[in-house]
Design an enzyme around this catalytic site. Sequence first.
Site, mmCIF file in Angstrom:
data_model
loop_
_atom_site.group_PDB
_atom_site.id
_atom_site.type_symbol
_atom_site.label_atom_id
_atom_site.label_comp_id
_atom_site.label_asym_id
_atom_site.label_seq_id
_atom_site.Cartn_x
_atom_site.Cartn_y
_atom_site.Cartn_z
ATOM 1 C CD GLU A 434 -1.995 1.378 3.286
ATOM 2 O OE1 GLU A 434 -1.877 0.505 3.953
ATOM 3 O OE2 GLU A 434 -2.396 2.317 2.649
ATOM 4 C CG ASP A 507 0.689 1.338 7.507
ATOM 5 O OD1 ASP A 507 2.054 1.043 7.517
ATOM 6 O OD2 ASP A 507 0.206 2.478 6.377
ATOM 7 C CG ASP A 509 -3.193 2.548 10.242
ATOM 8 O OD1 ASP A 509 -3.659 1.288 8.939
ATOM 9 O OD2 ASP A 509 -2.910 3.253 9.026
ATOM 10 C CG ASP A 511 -6.718 5.067 6.346
ATOM 11 O OD1 ASP A 511 -8.349 4.183 6.419
ATOM 12 O OD2 ASP A 511 -6.378 5.539 6.078
#
Length: 643
Positions: A434, A507, A509, A511
């Site tokens: 990403e 990641d 997280d 997102d």
Amino acid sequence: MAEKTKGSSSYGASDITVLEGLDPVRVRPGMYIGSTGPAGLHHLIWEVVDNAVDEAMAGHCTRIDVTLMKDGSCRVVDDGRGIPVDEHPQYPGKTAAEIVLTVLHAGGKFGGGGYKVSGGLHGVGISVVNALSTVLHLEIDRNGDHHELMFKDGGRVQGPMKVTGKAPRDRTGTTVTFTPDPSIFEETEFRAQTVVERLQIMAFLNKGLEIRFEDQRAGREAKEVFKYSGGIADYVRHLNASKESLFRKVGVYEVIEETQEVEVAFQWNTGYHESIHSFANGISTIEGGMHEVGFRTAVTSVINKYARKRNLLKEKEENLTGDDIREGLTCIISVRLTEPQFEGQTKAKLGNVSMRSLVEKATNEKLTEWLEENPKEGGQIVAKSIQASRARMAAQQAKALTRRKNSLDGAGLPGKLVDCSSRDRRECELFIVEGNSAGGSAKDARDPRNQAILPIRGKILNVEKARTDKILKNTEIQALIAAIGAGVESDFDVSKIRYDKVILLADADVDGSHIRTLLLTFFFRQMKSLVDEGHIYVAQPPLYSTLVGKEKVYLRDDAAKAAFLAAHPDHKNDFARLKGLGEMDFDELKETTMDPTKRALLQITVEQAALADEVCSILMGDDVPQRRHFIQTNAKDVRFLDI
Ligand code: 0RA
């Protein structure tokens, strides 16, 4: 004895060990329960429950209770007839119950009282459960008495059966409480979610049967009750609950013959995917088989005939294809037969040819009738199939365009792919990364020989909400398809993939997890065999780092952090939460996430296709409150990521 084979070593009677009783099961557990991993462990529960379900199918049992006990054992209670407690005709001095529990394949089929069609996982019998348990406690309510029999150490009986009291309220039934043997299984802890999912499916497949689940283990207490008066029609409603159905009705039909039967429930939704789930004797046939073939053939023929009869499809127009017709179809096919043949790589494909004609004939007759009786719905099905057919033609053009474009770009590889040099795909890995900056550090951290990097910009298209023609116009998706190199959707050919491992690197997280879900949905919907055959992995970049002296230590998640603190009670340094892949320099990324000798990858597998389908629809579909509820209740345990 036959002649010795040339080259074989000398081999005489004294070398042959005679395997008696249950010993063969302990010597080769895999032969009986598939594996000694988690799947094999759970087979123990399925075997006992299947025996109780057999009682239900024979009309003698209405309720089954499955309890995961505090001490790690599992208890299955049914209100069937109870295993017979009288002396077994072929084994003087032993009760029939003892024989059922200590002789392979004794099961419920002896003594002529057998069932016409029986589930019993692969018919291995409850004695296998006994063989693989340290303790098995059997209780039988029958003839007004409560009987008990105890086995230990892999099925050794501990004295004769005793009547220990009266059967409460003259009930009949069997209770089996067993503790899996830790010297056999890799781990002996049952996973509640796995059990619950299976029990729910069993309840759908056995109309009216009440199945209760309870987890009594400390800190994990939970209860569930499953009972469906509509059976597989309720299953279809349940699967379509996260979608928008094309009409309210759920169609059902069944045909029962002497030694085989079929039951089908169906409903179309407004989506673009087909979800046909089939079962044979309660066992999920993920690889399909004869029952599915018969169904597909008949549906295509019935809908085309119907469309022509109503002049919805004109004489000069071509027939609708099966794919067009099955777009948005949710369907359960449940068959029962006396001698199921399970074939295929995972023994999940039904081989009995007689099932093809049974299901085909049943569908030809009953679906035609249903359409006659439901003209409004019939019209909606045909209209949707015609739309699908138009979209298919547009998609063909888009695919041709993608192919042409790829063949013009040199080797046909996307410009932003940083490929590896090895051409031996068994060792090649593709990291889908990403963000461009993360892509940059991944490029430096990789081993250029066998690790390739494909940076993905922003969020890819949500394939759950688009038809193939639109999906194929998306540039990020075109790059993915070209890099993997094995086509897409119905053209996808897993034998052509350019990398053995496709690793999602995003990641840790919110997102990142959204992007991971979008990518997994794409693979599940458009390159399904890539998922089925275990080529998809998720990389695990750490969430925290801290200093121990001068050395930096990385911790994957909150659990790892808690474990670290428990092991280092005096640790004073901060945990400086890592913000994202982009912030790690390349040697950090290499050490924590990419280097095969140090990283930990999660392999993505789909245990229950029906569930994965449901999860995709919920996570990616339109029903926002349902999605919120799902995420809140499954936040850390996305169900189809069975690891
Ligand atoms: C053998 C014969 C009969 C029933 C069973 C076994 C039986 C096995 C299990 C295992 C779990 N629950 C069970 N319930 C029944 C037939 C009994 C009869 O003819 O009365």
